[in-house]
Design an enzyme around this catalytic site. Sequence first.
Site, PDB file in Angstrom:
ATOM      1  N   ASP A 158      39.036 107.465  81.128  1.00 14.88           N
ATOM      2  CA  ASP A 158      40.242 107.557  81.953  1.00 14.88           C
ATOM      3  C   ASP A 158      41.192 106.469  81.458  1.00 14.88           C
ATOM      4  O   ASP A 158      41.025 105.290  81.781  1.00 14.88           O
ATOM      5  CB  ASP A 158      39.915 107.357  83.426  1.00 14.88           C
ATOM      6  CG  ASP A 158      41.165 107.331  84.298  1.00 14.88           C
ATOM      7  OD1 ASP A 158      42.265 107.617  83.773  1.00 14.88           O
ATOM      8  OD2 ASP A 158      41.054 106.997  85.496  1.00 14.88           O
TER       9      ASP A 158
ATOM     10  N   SER B  42      53.636 112.075  69.950  1.00 13.69           N
ATOM     11  CA  SER B  42      54.816 112.022  70.783  1.00 13.69           C
ATOM     12  C   SER B  42      55.136 113.438  71.268  1.00 13.69           C
ATOM     13  O   SER B  42      54.241 114.253  71.478  1.00 13.69           O
ATOM     14  CB  SER B  42      55.974 111.404  69.985  1.00 13.69           C
ATOM     15  OG  SER B  42      57.156 111.397  70.747  1.00 13.69           O
ATOM     16  N   SER B  43      56.414 113.754  71.408  1.00 14.57           N
ATOM     17  CA  SER B  43      56.850 115.065  71.874  1.00 14.57           C
ATOM     18  C   SER B  43      58.322 115.229  71.548  1.00 14.57           C
ATOM     19  O   SER B  43      59.069 114.240  71.443  1.00 14.57           O
ATOM     20  CB  SER B  43      56.645 115.185  73.387  1.00 14.57           C
ATOM     21  OG  SER B  43      57.346 116.304  73.907  1.00 14.57           O
TER      22      SER B  43
ATOM     23  N   TYR C   5      57.799 111.487  81.588  1.00 13.62           N
ATOM     24  CA  TYR C   5      57.134 111.942  80.374  1.00 13.62           C
ATOM     25  C   TYR C   5      57.989 111.663  79.137  1.00 13.62           C
ATOM     26  O   TYR C   5      57.513 111.093  78.151  1.00 13.62           O
ATOM     27  CB  TYR C   5      56.847 113.433  80.489  1.00 13.62           C
ATOM     28  CG  TYR C   5      56.157 114.023  79.285  1.00 13.62           C
ATOM     29  CD1 TYR C   5      54.793 113.827  79.069  1.00 13.62           C
ATOM     30  CD2 TYR C   5      56.860 114.784  78.356  1.00 13.62           C
ATOM     31  CE1 TYR C   5      54.151 114.365  77.970  1.00 13.62           C
ATOM     32  CE2 TYR C   5      56.228 115.334  77.254  1.00 13.62           C
ATOM     33  CZ  TYR C   5      54.879 115.120  77.063  1.00 13.62           C
ATOM     34  OH  TYR C   5      54.250 115.656  75.968  1.00 13.62           O
TER      35      TYR C   5
ATOM     36  N   LYS D   6      56.990 109.008  75.994  1.00 12.85           N
ATOM     37  CA  LYS D   6      56.806 109.442  74.610  1.00 12.85           C
ATOM     38  C   LYS D   6      57.808 108.757  73.681  1.00 12.85           C
ATOM     39  O   LYS D   6      57.469 108.395  72.539  1.00 12.85           O
ATOM     40  CB  LYS D   6      56.938 110.962  74.512  1.00 12.85           C
ATOM     41  CG  LYS D   6      55.800 111.716  75.185  1.00 12.85           C
ATOM     42  CD  LYS D   6      54.448 111.395  74.535  1.00 12.85           C
ATOM     43  CE  LYS D   6      53.337 112.274  75.054  1.00 12.85           C
ATOM     44  NZ  LYS D   6      52.038 112.008  74.396  1.00 12.85           N
TER      45      LYS D   6
END
Length: 259
Positions: free
Chosen positions: A76, A155-156, A169, A173
Amino acid sequence: MTDETGVPANTPGQSLAGRVALVTGASGGIGSALARRLAESGVDLALTYSEQAEDAEKLAENVRAVGRRAIVMQADFADPQTPQRVVREAETQLRSGLDMLIPAAGVARVTSWKDVDLDLWDRTYAVNTRAPFLLVQYVLQGMIGRSFGRILFFSSVAAFNGGIVGPHYASSKAALHGLVHHLAPRVADEGVTVNAIAPALIAGTRMLPDNPHDPAVPLPIPVGRLGTTEEVADLALAMLRNGYLTNKVIGLDGGLHPD
């Protein structure tokens, strides 16, 4: 400069055979696809999962079936003690330092900016940003000592364009890009590369359908379909093999964002 095998550090086309990698989030679609490809390339693997124990254990069996070692750990990454525990367990059980770090674990809960509370913000940053950095702190000195290392963040496209998940979010990233650009030039002459992939709209990731041509996802993707986890693994493997590529964030989104 040579690594511990006597091969010049960052040699073009350098083989990954005999290396040891830590892949977090390995029970997910992208993490598992990359782990399988690494094993086929001769890499031993430490794999972590959050909740999908059965998927992680099956992946480890696949790794062992091609003759590589694999260990599995529940993790976690919202817990700040987890990165150190994972690195110590991996190095102890595999009896080796870690040559490659691929933190693919992440959380992405779709939430309007109006509804992002403190708990969601902190958990998102803990898993997506803090944990990758702490993992780097625990493995980087060993990589420098062996004159070989590969760090590859996930990343995104949201880090470039804001995305649709939410501000928590997208910003978590984008923070990884800052880590890439800070770390990479400081270890480049030590045989260590630091890069990131920014994928988007990838099928088979528990966020999107398994079928890349699923008509239920009417998205304006220039290539006309979702990406696949194997395509992400292809790019990741090429980046990990390349000792001259560092300090880069490479988008993989079907042409959605013109990097």
